[in-house]
Design a protein around this motif. Structure first.
Motif, PDB file in Angstrom:
ATOM      1  N   LEU A  52      -1.792  -6.283   6.726  1.00  0.00           N
ATOM      2  CA  LEU A  52      -1.149  -4.991   6.515  1.00  0.00           C
ATOM      3  C   LEU A  52      -0.488  -4.520   7.804  1.00  0.00           C
ATOM      4  O   LEU A  52      -1.052  -4.658   8.893  1.00  0.00           O
ATOM      5  CB  LEU A  52      -2.168  -3.950   6.062  1.00  0.00           C
ATOM      6  CG  LEU A  52      -2.888  -4.205   4.740  1.00  0.00           C
ATOM      7  CD1 LEU A  52      -3.830  -3.039   4.437  1.00  0.00           C
ATOM      8  CD2 LEU A  52      -1.900  -4.391   3.589  1.00  0.00           C
ATOM      9  N   LYS A  78       3.813  -0.989  -8.584  1.00  0.00           N
ATOM     10  CA  LYS A  78       3.321  -1.533  -7.321  1.00  0.00           C
ATOM     11  C   LYS A  78       3.511  -3.045  -7.325  1.00  0.00           C
ATOM     12  O   LYS A  78       3.444  -3.678  -8.383  1.00  0.00           O
ATOM     13  CB  LYS A  78       1.846  -1.194  -7.105  1.00  0.00           C
ATOM     14  CG  LYS A  78       1.542   0.290  -7.021  1.00  0.00           C
ATOM     15  CD  LYS A  78       0.047   0.515  -6.807  1.00  0.00           C
ATOM     16  CE  LYS A  78      -0.269   2.006  -6.703  1.00  0.00           C
ATOM     17  NZ  LYS A  78       0.018   2.710  -7.979  1.00  0.00           N
ATOM     18  N   ASN A  89      -2.322  -5.129  -8.315  1.00  0.00           N
ATOM     19  CA  ASN A  89      -2.418  -4.237  -7.166  1.00  0.00           C
ATOM     20  C   ASN A  89      -2.612  -2.795  -7.642  1.00  0.00           C
ATOM     21  O   ASN A  89      -1.769  -2.254  -8.365  1.00  0.00           O
ATOM     22  CB  ASN A  89      -1.126  -4.357  -6.341  1.00  0.00           C
ATOM     23  CG  ASN A  89      -1.081  -3.419  -5.155  1.00  0.00           C
ATOM     24  OD1 ASN A  89      -2.064  -2.780  -4.793  1.00  0.00           O
ATOM     25  ND2 ASN A  89       0.090  -3.327  -4.546  1.00  0.00           N
ATOM     26  N   ASP A  99       4.218  -5.486   4.254  1.00  0.00           N
ATOM     27  CA  ASP A  99       2.983  -6.208   4.548  1.00  0.00           C
ATOM     28  C   ASP A  99       3.218  -7.693   4.273  1.00  0.00           C
ATOM     29  O   ASP A  99       4.199  -8.079   3.629  1.00  0.00           O
ATOM     30  CB  ASP A  99       1.845  -5.649   3.705  1.00  0.00           C
ATOM     31  CG  ASP A  99       1.736  -4.135   3.845  1.00  0.00           C
ATOM     32  OD1 ASP A  99       1.527  -3.657   4.972  1.00  0.00           O
ATOM     33  OD2 ASP A  99       1.883  -3.428   2.820  1.00  0.00           O
ATOM     34  N   ASN A 159       0.798  -1.227   0.000  1.00  0.00           N
ATOM     35  CA  ASN A 159       0.000   0.000   0.000  1.00  0.00           C
ATOM     36  C   ASN A 159       0.829   1.274   0.000  1.00  0.00           C
ATOM     37  O   ASN A 159       0.290   2.367   0.139  1.00  0.00           O
ATOM     38  CB  ASN A 159      -0.967   0.006   1.196  1.00  0.00           C
ATOM     39  CG  ASN A 159      -0.231  -0.147   2.528  1.00  0.00           C
ATOM     40  OD1 ASN A 159       0.994  -0.176   2.581  1.00  0.00           O
ATOM     41  ND2 ASN A 159      -1.002  -0.241   3.607  1.00  0.00           N
ATOM     42  N   GLY A 174      -3.068  -0.370  -5.346  1.00  0.00           N
ATOM     43  CA  GLY A 174      -2.750   0.422  -4.160  1.00  0.00           C
ATOM     44  C   GLY A 174      -3.814   0.358  -3.085  1.00  0.00           C
ATOM     45  O   GLY A 174      -3.565   0.786  -1.946  1.00  0.00           O
ATOM     46  N   ARG A 175      -5.009  -0.180  -3.422  1.00  0.00           N
ATOM     47  CA  ARG A 175      -6.102  -0.299  -2.455  1.00  0.00           C
ATOM     48  C   ARG A 175      -6.655  -1.716  -2.380  1.00  0.00           C
ATOM     49  O   ARG A 175      -7.259  -2.093  -1.383  1.00  0.00           O
ATOM     50  CB  ARG A 175      -7.243   0.674  -2.788  1.00  0.00           C
ATOM     51  CG  ARG A 175      -6.838   2.130  -2.748  1.00  0.00           C
ATOM     52  CD  ARG A 175      -8.041   3.032  -2.978  1.00  0.00           C
ATOM     53  NE  ARG A 175      -8.676   2.748  -4.264  1.00  0.00           N
ATOM     54  CZ  ARG A 175      -8.287   3.305  -5.417  1.00  0.00           C
ATOM     55  NH1 ARG A 175      -7.279   4.147  -5.437  1.00  0.00           N
ATOM     56  NH2 ARG A 175      -8.924   3.013  -6.535  1.00  0.00           N
ATOM     57  N   LYS A 176      -6.454  -2.477  -3.435  1.00  0.00           N
ATOM     58  CA  LYS A 176      -6.950  -3.856  -3.455  1.00  0.00           C
ATOM     59  C   LYS A 176      -6.237  -4.620  -4.565  1.00  0.00           C
ATOM     60  O   LYS A 176      -5.578  -4.027  -5.438  1.00  0.00           O
ATOM     61  CB  LYS A 176      -8.457  -3.897  -3.681  1.00  0.00           C
ATOM     62  CG  LYS A 176      -8.910  -3.433  -5.044  1.00  0.00           C
ATOM     63  CD  LYS A 176     -10.423  -3.531  -5.180  1.00  0.00           C
ATOM     64  CE  LYS A 176     -10.921  -3.222  -6.577  1.00  0.00           C
ATOM     65  NZ  LYS A 176     -10.436  -1.933  -7.116  1.00  0.00           N
ATOM     66  N   ASP A 234       3.126   2.510   2.121  1.00  0.00           N
ATOM     67  CA  ASP A 234       3.422   3.235   3.358  1.00  0.00           C
ATOM     68  C   ASP A 234       4.835   2.965   3.865  1.00  0.00           C
ATOM     69  O   ASP A 234       5.199   3.358   4.973  1.00  0.00           O
ATOM     70  CB  ASP A 234       2.410   2.889   4.445  1.00  0.00           C
ATOM     71  CG  ASP A 234       2.465   1.424   4.868  1.00  0.00           C
ATOM     72  OD1 ASP A 234       3.255   0.648   4.258  1.00  0.00           O
ATOM     73  OD2 ASP A 234       1.724   1.041   5.787  1.00  0.00           O
ATOM     74  N   TRP A 259      -9.038  -6.323   0.667  1.00  0.00           N
ATOM     75  CA  TRP A 259      -8.119  -6.233  -0.471  1.00  0.00           C
ATOM     76  C   TRP A 259      -8.433  -7.275  -1.553  1.00  0.00           C
ATOM     77  O   TRP A 259      -7.651  -7.467  -2.474  1.00  0.00           O
ATOM     78  CB  TRP A 259      -6.678  -6.384   0.007  1.00  0.00           C
ATOM     79  CG  TRP A 259      -6.076  -5.050   0.402  1.00  0.00           C
ATOM     80  CD1 TRP A 259      -6.433  -4.279   1.467  1.00  0.00           C
ATOM     81  CD2 TRP A 259      -5.056  -4.342  -0.296  1.00  0.00           C
ATOM     82  NE1 TRP A 259      -5.690  -3.126   1.492  1.00  0.00           N
ATOM     83  CE2 TRP A 259      -4.829  -3.138   0.426  1.00  0.00           C
ATOM     84  CE3 TRP A 259      -4.290  -4.580  -1.429  1.00  0.00           C
ATOM     85  CZ2 TRP A 259      -3.890  -2.188   0.028  1.00  0.00           C
ATOM     86  CZ3 TRP A 259      -3.345  -3.654  -1.821  1.00  0.00           C
ATOM     87  CH2 TRP A 259      -3.155  -2.474  -1.113  1.00  0.00           C
TER      88      TRP A 259
END
Length: 451
Positions: free
Chosen positions: A215, A248, A260, A202, A196, A262-264, A198, A228
């Motif tokens: 996560l 990603k 991916n 993960d 994601n 970035g959110r799912k 950050d 996700w």
């Protein structure tokens, strides 16, 4: 070629668990390639253009003067001894000559046909002829292939090399600490990546009930499997890689590629034709076709690699290429890992057996299988030195299995899920170890690699 840090953490841990042995001292290499380069008057890189087996002479076209003045367009290497080496020399092979002066005569260390040789220049010879008089024992200096040494000479000419002359051997110092309790039972696989963005790794965990995504959150991990899009996904294998080219980490999970955003994760609808009976030793998203798009790789227990080519477009099928048979050894591999551990920038496999470790290339350009001694010059554990050459080192994972004060509070085995992850943002991978009851342990890597 990636530098050490701990890109080998997972393979190293598997090696430790499979072949646990007393710790061994690090080999001290005083005469490094960097030092040989610095002490040389000239360094010549070339390509063999012709071989005359009758007089045991190889013509070498000079392609680069990596140091000093060029000797001209061509040099010749005459292999007087060992006599049988000339049969291994062929047109198109690289050659590297480190030329120095001794008592007014030119001498050279020659690397040809993956062999270190000692040579003297024949006086007044034009083009220069270097007559090899003996094999030079420099396996600990550089046990790799000539093609790798030629590239390294170019690096030394232009700037700092990725070759490591020194490495901290004690990777895991201090206590092994528990960092989280994941909601899984009897996990079989652990993989880590920052999905994601950050900057925290993960986790994907495979277990009997399928795959789980955790996560990094606060001081622990939160289950994000459903949010996700991975609910119900099988847990056959898992590997991360940028399959879509969007920057990603996408996910190879079971027989499917998950993209991916970035959110799912969203299935790419590219179901890979892996036999249901297959129990892969390892899987990866890595480019083997040379088009800079990660392909899907599955290493089966019998030594065969299944390859599915990345089409480069969503919704398109991933066509299966011809399988590659890496080995047919009777001794089963206890563990294996894909990685950039060769000379050509393409994926290789390290296979761990009770009798040692062997590196396999997936294509002919990567060279033949290389056993532990071929990689290191010694029958000892290894640290990646770059360009497919390895330096033997202290058993970096001995802290994980050392008795009687074993720091990991559960029994380790070759099947224990482990993963490499940079947990502290210092560009050095640490080791994560997952217990059968879901407890997650961290083994901090305090090694500092020195160029």
């Amino acid at each position: 070629m990636k530098s050490v840090h701990l890109v080998l953490a997972s393979a190293l841990a598997a090696t430790v668990l499979a072949c646990a042995a007393p710790a061994l001292a690090v080999i001290r290499v005083d005469n490094t390639v960097s030092k040989i380069y610095a002490d040389s008057k000239a360094v010549v890189v070339g390509t063999v253009t012709a071989v005359n087996p009758d007089n045991r002479v190889a013509d070498v076209k000079v392609t680069d003067a990596a140091k000093g003045e060029s000797p001209g367009e061509k040099v010749r290497v005459q292999i007087v001894s060992p006599e049988d080496l000339i049969a291994k020399v062929a047109a198109g092979q690289p050659a590297v000559l480190f030329v120095a002066e001794e008592r007014g005569n030119a001498v050279a260390l020659v690397h040809l046909a993956d062999t270190w040789l000692m040579a003297q220049r024949v006086p007044e010879s034009k083009p220069p002829v270097f007559r090899v008089v003996q094999v030079f024992d420099a396996k600990q200096t550089f046990p790799g292939r000539t093609v790798a040494l030629a590239r390294m000479a170019g690096e030394l000419k232009t700037g700092p090399s990725t070759l490591l002359n020194k490495v901290e051997p004690n990777f895991f110092r201090g206590a092994i600490k528990e960092v989280a309790k994941l909601g899984v039972a009897r996990p079989t696989l652990l993989a880590a990546a920052d999905v994601n963005g950050d900057k925290k790794p993960d986790l994907v965990v495979a277990a009997a009930d399928g795959a789980h995504l955790f996560l990094a959150a606060g001081a622990g991990y939160e289950d994000a499997t459903a949010t996700w899009g991975l609910a119900g996904a099988p847990g056959l294998v898992a590997a991360f890689g940028d399959a879509s080219g969007h920057g990603k980490p996408d996910l190879l999970l079971g027989k499917e590629i998950y993209i991916n955003d970035g959110r799912k994760f969203t299935p790419a609808k590219a179901l890979l034709q892996v036999p249901d009976s297959a129990k892969p030793l390892a899987a990866a998203l890595a480019d083997v076709t040379g088009d800079k798009k990660p392909d899907a790789l599955f290493l089966l227990a019998g030594g065969t690699v299944l390859i599915f080519e990345n089409p480069g477009a969503p919704g398109q099928p991933w066509s299966q290429k011809s399988p590659v048979a890496l080995w047919q050894e009777k001794e089963a591999a206890l563990a294996a890992a894909f990685g950039d551990w060769g000379d050509n920038g393409r994926p290789h496999v390290l296979a761990v057996r009770p009798g040692g470790i062997v590196r396999y290339a997936l294509d002919a350009d990567g060279g033949p299988p290389a056993g532990f001694e071929r990689l290191t010059g010694e029958k000892t554990p290894l640290v990646n030195r770059g360009f497919g050459a390895f330096l033997a080192a202290l058993d970096g994972g001995s802290a994980l299995v050392a008795a009687p004060d074993r720091p990991v509070p559960f029994k380790l085995s070759p099947a224990t899920p482990v993963a490499a992850a940079d947990l502290h943002g210092d560009a050095i991978d640490d080791l994560l170890i997952l217990a059968p009851d879901g407890r997650l342990f961290e083994a901090d890597n305090h090694a500092k690699a020195s160029p």
